[in-house]
Design an enzyme around this catalytic site. Sequence first.
Site, mmCIF file in Angstrom:
data_model
loop_
_atom_site.group_PDB
_atom_site.id
_atom_site.type_symbol
_atom_site.label_atom_id
_atom_site.label_comp_id
_atom_site.label_asym_id
_atom_site.label_seq_id
_atom_site.Cartn_x
_atom_site.Cartn_y
_atom_site.Cartn_z
ATOM 1 N N HIS A 154 -92.750 26.078 12.118
ATOM 2 C CA HIS A 154 -91.054 26.024 12.115
ATOM 3 C C HIS A 154 -90.369 27.363 13.281
ATOM 4 C CE1 HIS A 154 -86.985 26.704 9.148
ATOM 5 N NE2 HIS A 154 -87.579 25.487 10.487
ATOM 6 N N ASP A 157 -92.575 30.874 10.131
ATOM 7 C CA ASP A 157 -91.230 30.642 9.620
ATOM 8 C C ASP A 157 -90.858 31.505 10.980
ATOM 9 O OD1 ASP A 157 -89.635 28.907 8.424
ATOM 10 O OD2 ASP A 157 -90.671 30.613 6.752
ATOM 11 N N HIS A 167 -96.808 28.008 5.487
ATOM 12 C CA HIS A 167 -95.864 27.975 6.341
ATOM 13 C C HIS A 167 -95.391 28.916 7.458
ATOM 14 C CE1 HIS A 167 -91.558 25.528 7.274
ATOM 15 N NE2 HIS A 167 -91.296 26.324 7.045
ATOM 16 N N MET A 193 -88.234 33.536 13.523
ATOM 17 C CA MET A 193 -87.072 33.760 13.907
ATOM 18 C C MET A 193 -86.541 34.980 14.375
ATOM 19 S SD MET A 193 -85.534 34.132 10.090
ATOM 20 C CE MET A 193 -86.666 32.596 8.538
ATOM 21 N N ASP A 232 -86.876 22.622 3.050
ATOM 22 C CA ASP A 232 -87.475 24.106 3.066
ATOM 23 C C ASP A 232 -85.940 24.476 2.527
ATOM 24 O OD1 ASP A 232 -87.970 26.313 3.543
ATOM 25 O OD2 ASP A 232 -88.207 26.121 5.875
ATOM 26 N N MET A 242 -83.660 20.747 5.908
ATOM 27 C CA MET A 242 -83.631 22.001 5.360
ATOM 28 C C MET A 242 -82.606 21.860 4.414
ATOM 29 S SD MET A 242 -84.882 24.376 7.224
ATOM 30 C CE MET A 242 -84.359 25.866 6.637
ATOM 31 N N SER A 245 -94.361 29.928 2.858
ATOM 32 C CA SER A 245 -94.023 30.347 3.815
ATOM 33 C C SER A 245 -94.199 31.976 3.067
ATOM 34 C CB SER A 245 -92.544 30.774 3.619
ATOM 35 O OG SER A 245 -91.571 30.760 4.630
ATOM 36 N N MET A 265 -87.138 28.869 14.168
ATOM 37 C CA MET A 265 -85.828 29.126 14.481
ATOM 38 C C MET A 265 -85.478 30.090 15.549
ATOM 39 S SD MET A 265 -85.652 29.086 10.418
ATOM 40 C CE MET A 265 -87.595 29.295 10.713
HETATM 41 C C1 DX5 Z 1 -85.866 29.210 5.779
HETATM 42 C C2 DX5 Z 1 -86.959 29.853 6.079
HETATM 43 C C3 DX5 Z 1 -87.737 29.213 4.905
HETATM 44 C C4 DX5 Z 1 -87.720 30.365 4.035
HETATM 45 C C5 DX5 Z 1 -87.701 29.464 1.894
HETATM 46 O O1 DX5 Z 1 -85.267 30.565 6.946
HETATM 47 O O2 DX5 Z 1 -86.916 28.115 6.888
HETATM 48 O O3 DX5 Z 1 -89.387 28.839 4.934
HETATM 49 O O4 DX5 Z 1 -88.374 31.023 4.260
HETATM 50 O O5 DX5 Z 1 -87.279 30.516 1.068
HETATM 51 P P1 DX5 Z 1 -87.603 30.766 -0.278
HETATM 52 O O6 DX5 Z 1 -88.490 28.914 -0.849
HETATM 53 O O7 DX5 Z 1 -87.702 31.252 -0.701
HETATM 54 O O8 DX5 Z 1 -85.766 29.509 -0.442
HETATM 55 ZN ZN ZN Z 2 -89.696 27.892 7.174
#
Ligand code: DX5
Ligand code: ZN
Length: 222
Positions: free
Chosen positions: A68, A37, A35, A39, A175, A139, A10, A70
């Site tokens: 991904h 993320d 990956h 947000m 994840d 998750m 990620s 969110m």
């Molecule tokens: C959390 C994200 C993850 C995050 C994982 O909301 O979707 O992809 O980056 O990070 P680690 O591996 O540090 O838990």
């Molecule tokens: Zn993620």
Amino acid sequence: MARDVLIAPSILSADFARLGEEVQKLDQDGADWIHIDVMDGHFVPNLTFGPPVVKAIRGMTKKIFDVHLMITPVDPMLEAFAAAGADRITVHAEAGPHLDRSLQVIRALGKKAGVAINPATPPSAIEWVLDRLDLVLVMTVNPGFGGQAFVEAMLPKISQVRGMLQGRDIALQVDGGIHPETAGRAAQAGAQVLVAGSAVFATPDYGRNIKALRTAATSLSV
Ligand code: DX5
Ligand code: ZN
């Protein structure tokens, strides 16, 4: 039987000031998927990047962009992420009232469709959309931040989802809180694609960190 496990670092844990170089380095260091993320500061309490950033890093690697989302509402943004270079798009089951429609749109855009379920969401949330799925993301933390602790209660949930996917060509991804020790247990429960942020970026040798996750998971995968 041990199976290959895919590692999807990620970039949430990358150095954002050098994001392009970080993506190139992940490519060279053996990442299977990248990956990403996304947000929105609304569905989750953090804000990251949008389609222009995905587009900017697209030229840095030919590896799969695993996006991904969110965000809510999600439907109005799907086309922009597809155009920016996403290969796979995962939406949250909790993010909108029309999950089935969102998944149809992703496939109509020519992309692989995924659904993510938060720790409190039961596997039954995906039961009636299985025909529209290429991936399920269980998750293993509450989404929003990197570096959180793996939620142990998700292990039986991973197994349950794995059972639901039996006989179907749908990848099972996890994840959050994945490091070599949790990677092994998640793989043992049935996870096939491991997302990891802090464990990959913990030291400058990303290749070694990715390999440690792969080794831990592959020996125990089912
Ligand atoms: C959390 C994200 C993850 C995050 C994982 O909301 O979707 O992809 O980056 O990070 P680690 O591996 O540090 O838990
Ligand atoms: Zn993620």
